[in-house]
Design an enzyme around this catalytic site. Structure first.
Site, short mmCIF file in Angstrom:
data_model
loop_
_atom_site.label_atom_id
_atom_site.label_comp_id
_atom_site.label_asym_id
_atom_site.label_seq_id
_atom_site.Cartn_x
_atom_site.Cartn_y
_atom_site.Cartn_z
CG HIS A 27 -1.90 1.87 1.28
ND1 HIS A 27 -2.90 1.51 1.15
CD2 HIS A 27 -1.24 2.32 2.54
CE1 HIS A 27 -3.47 2.96 1.23
NE2 HIS A 27 -2.39 3.01 2.19
CB CYS B 19 -3.68 2.80 -2.81
SG CYS B 19 -2.35 1.43 -2.22
#
Length: 156
Positions: A38, A119
């Site tokens: 992430h 993301c």
């Protein structure tokens, strides 16, 4: 003429698996993965990220994930905070032609897709807007690496 202000741009990298991907991926996928990444962009004293809730921000390291596992220096930008926030607003509200993809994309919560629009897609796009540089390919290539192991298993 005054030189332009330069603002540092950092990529915060988090391993969502907390090390489990490194240990279990050879068994589960038949391929070594170092992490399930992430990412977020830190610029103008805030951390910006994209998830199932759309574009969000917080103080650096202030996400539920805690401090990042690593920080990558993406470079510097002349883009002011005001212009950057305007840019982010346009990503969340309107369609635009993505440099990375050949289809139109949106950064609204309903556009989130774990493998194709996540993301890392967002941070890569934002990093290019701010600095002209992409985020590391070991991050952006992860979804296709994972999907390729499933395709290979199905065709075997």
């Amino acid at each position: 003429m005054e030189p332009p202000n330069l603002y540092p741009v950092k990529l915060y990298v988090y391993d969502l698996s907390k090390g489990l991907a490194r240990r279990l991926s050879p068994i589960m996928l038949g391929k070594q993965l170092e992490g399930i990444w992430h990412t977020s962009i830190v610029v103008h004293k805030d951390e910006f990220f994209f998830g199932s809730g759309g574009i969000s921000s917080c103080p650096p390291g202030g996400t539920l994930l805690g401090p990042p596992d690593s920080v990558v220096d993406v470079g510097s930008t002349e883009v002011t905070e005001e212009l950057f926030l305007e840019y982010l607003s346009s990503l969340g509200e309107s369609l635009f032609r993505s440099v990375l993809q050949t289809f139109l994309t949106m950064y609204r919560s309903e556009a989130y897709n774990l493998f194709e629009h996540n993301c890392n897609t967002f941070t890569n796009e934002v990093a290019q807007f701010l600095t002209g540089r992409k985020i590391p390919s070991y991050i952006t290539d992860l979804p296709s690496e994972i999907l390729s192991t499933f395709r290979a298993a199905r065709s075997a």
